[in-house]
Design an enzyme around this catalytic site. Structure first.
Site, short mmCIF file in Angstrom:
data_model
loop_
_atom_site.label_atom_id
_atom_site.label_comp_id
_atom_site.label_asym_id
_atom_site.label_seq_id
_atom_site.Cartn_x
_atom_site.Cartn_y
_atom_site.Cartn_z
N ASP A 141 0.84 -1.19 0.00
CA ASP A 141 0.00 0.00 0.00
C ASP A 141 0.88 1.24 0.00
OD1 ASP A 141 -2.39 1.40 -0.02
OD2 ASP A 141 -2.46 1.53 2.16
N HIS A 148 -3.57 14.23 1.01
CA HIS A 148 -3.82 13.31 2.13
C HIS A 148 -2.67 13.35 3.13
CE1 HIS A 148 -5.01 9.68 4.30
NE2 HIS A 148 -3.82 9.16 4.06
N GLU A 214 -10.34 4.23 3.60
CA GLU A 214 -9.48 5.01 2.71
C GLU A 214 -9.87 4.70 1.27
OE1 GLU A 214 -5.35 4.30 3.77
OE2 GLU A 214 -5.45 5.81 5.37
N GLU A 216 -9.06 4.34 -2.34
CA GLU A 216 -7.83 4.10 -3.10
C GLU A 216 -8.16 3.38 -4.40
OE1 GLU A 216 -4.48 2.52 -1.01
OE2 GLU A 216 -5.12 3.32 0.94
N ASP A 248 -8.97 0.71 1.90
CA ASP A 248 -7.99 0.34 2.91
C ASP A 248 -8.54 0.75 4.28
OD1 ASP A 248 -5.70 -0.24 4.36
OD2 ASP A 248 -4.71 1.65 3.81
N ARG A 252 -7.76 4.19 13.21
CA ARG A 252 -6.91 5.36 13.44
C ARG A 252 -6.31 5.41 14.84
NH1 ARG A 252 -5.74 6.31 8.33
NH2 ARG A 252 -7.55 6.94 7.10
N GLN A 255 -3.56 2.90 14.87
CA GLN A 255 -2.50 3.40 13.98
C GLN A 255 -1.64 4.46 14.67
OE1 GLN A 255 -4.07 5.05 10.33
NE2 GLN A 255 -2.07 5.53 9.47
N LYS A 268 -4.16 -1.80 9.92
CA LYS A 268 -4.51 -1.95 8.51
C LYS A 268 -4.70 -3.40 8.10
CE LYS A 268 -3.37 2.41 7.16
NZ LYS A 268 -4.15 3.29 6.29
N THR A 272 -9.33 -5.42 3.88
CA THR A 272 -9.18 -4.52 2.73
C THR A 272 -10.20 -5.00 1.70
OG1 THR A 272 -6.80 -4.30 3.14
CG2 THR A 272 -7.59 -3.64 0.96
N GLU A 388 -9.92 12.93 7.64
CA GLU A 388 -9.68 14.25 7.06
C GLU A 388 -10.96 15.08 7.01
OE1 GLU A 388 -7.10 13.93 3.37
OE2 GLU A 388 -7.40 11.83 3.83
MN MN Z 1 -3.89 3.23 2.62
#
Ligand code: MN
Length: 449
Positions: A141, A148, A214, A216, A248, A252, A255, A268, A272, A388
């Protein structure tokens, strides 16, 4: 650039299948993306398929009916398997031979026994279930949206230097987990893990409290490279079979506590979700555009720079995130749109990710998957992650109202029962609109709850 285009991109061409010619379809004859499917609820073997309108061309049936010749026949035989790795490994000539062979059979002017056999073997998309399209040996990834990275840098580290010093020199990535990649429809339990509460000196263990998505793209590697033989930037797109949507999922709070010094781990690796349809690089050719590194920005090192990438290394893919909540679902209301952006804003191109990944000698293999990194555009409403959009949960979103949706709902992060839907498409004047379908995944209550 124009050399990438051929008759399969011609908007004047249409199919004998009416749904393929309907305005707004994701799957006109100019698209022809690949998936692995079977009729839902049957014990049929999974096999390759190509989307056309609201139907699927069963590639195992096409192979049996011998409607294709030469390289196209070899390619379609490889697609009769429950994973497309062997087809991916055959390379661009075989991919093109099969696309062009199927195009000829699906065109409105086509006729004959092979067309009749293909038509008789069509399977409605509404009646199937999908599998991950390839055995994914390795998943990497990336982290290639400057918008971002800046938004996350502010939230995770603060201060003025929101980008790490390497961001503008390296397409940053980490080696992810292939075993938990699922196809659209995936449901997963909210992960448990460690987090450090604000101001605390010791972590707590419990269900993730800041669960996020996420937005992606997923990049499927076609031909691999031998160990110790890097893929030069100029050849990188020859090693890319195609692109899907990728979510993804990210914890948080886990993380923020675990990511230094070695990067994401349990934040993560629990799930997925990818879309079933892989749109080929040939189908995407009309939507390639100049990759630009603005004056005043660091220019890429030589191994990350090539005229072909400067000319056509970027891709204009429109992307959206939608959220379906338990309440809206119960009330029969549709999902709420959270954001809309384009992949063209990405700081690094897919070709640069491939070249950088292999420059030290690492071998990519057919069916390996690259995540593009969260796709966030230049304005905050184009952000590809909830962290975000809500400034780390401090400014919860109020979901857009809809007929029958019930009382207003807000979100700082994802709740149990939430489903996140990614959509993608390409369109511009003079070219056929092509779509990616969708990637849908749902959050279940925490492990042990
Ligand atoms: Mn990602």
């Amino acid at each position: 650039m124009t050399t990438l285009l051929n008759h399969t991109h011609d908007t004047a061409r249409s199919s004998w299948l009416a749904s393929a010619n309907a305005a707004g379809t994701d799957f006109p004859i100019q698209n022809l993306p690949f998936a692995v499917f079977r009729r839902r609820g049957t014990g049929e073997p999974f096999r390759g398929g190509v989307a056309i309108g609201d139907q699927i061309v069963d590639l195992a049936a096409v192979s049996r009916n011998a409607g294709l010749q030469g390289l196209a026949a070899k390619a379609v035989a490889a697609c009769a398997q429950p994973a497309l790795n062997d087809f991916f490994a055959m390379g661009p000539d075989a991919w093109q031979a099969l696309r062009h062979g199927l195009f000829a059979l699906l065109e409105s002017t086509a006729s004959g026994a092979a067309v009749a056999a293909l038509r008789a073997g069509l399977v409605p998309q509404a009646e199937v279930e999908y599998a991950v399209p390839a055995r994914i040996g390795d998943y990497t990834d990336f982290y290639t949206s400057v918008h971002h990275a800046a938004n996350i840098g502010k939230l995770f580290r603060g201060g003025d230097d929101v980008l790490t010093p390497n961001f503008k020199w390296i397409p940053i990535g980490y080696h992810g987990r292939a075993s938990s990649i699922g196809v659209s429809g995936q449901a997963f339990q909210r992960p448990m893990g460690q987090a450090l509460p604000h101001g605390a000196s010791a972590p707590v263990f419990g269900p993730c409290a800041r669960l996020d998505y996420e937005l992606e793209l997923g990049v499927f590697i076609g031909q691999g490279n031998a160990l110790g033989a890097p893929i030069p930037l100029d050849r990188a797109f020859d090693h890319v079979f195609g692109i899907c949507l990728l979510n993804d999922w990210s914890a948080r709070d886990i993380q923020a506590w675990e990511y230094q010094p070695l990067g994401p781990f349990l934040a993560k690796n629990f799930a997925t979700t990818i879309s079933p349809w892989v749109v080929t690089m040939e189908a995407l050719a009309p939507y390639r555009q100049a990759w630009v590194r603005a004056d005043g920005e660091p220019q890429p090192l030589a191994y990350l720079d090539a005229p072909s990438v400067r000319e056509a290394g970027a891709l204009d893919i429109q992307l959206e995130v939608w959220l379906q909540t338990e309440q809206r679902r119960a009330n029969g209301a549709g999902p709420a749109r959270l954001s809309h952006t384009s992949f063209r804003h990405q700081y690094w191109s897919i070709a640069q990710m491939v070249a950088h990944h292999t420059v030290g000698g690492c071998n990519l293999q057919p069916g390996d998957l690259l995540g593009s990194g969260t796709v966030s555009g230049p304005t905050l409403d184009q952000a590809g992650a909830m962290i975000e959009l809500t400034a780390g949960g401090r400014n919860p979103l109020t979901l857009e109202a809809a007929e029958g949706a019930g009382p207003a709902e807000t979100r700082g992060f994802l709740q149990d029962g939430d489903a996140v839907i990614l959509k993608g498409w390409c369109e511009k004047p003079g070219h056929a609109r092509i779509g990616f379908g969708e990637s849908r995944g749902q959050v279940l209550p925490a492990i042990g709850a």
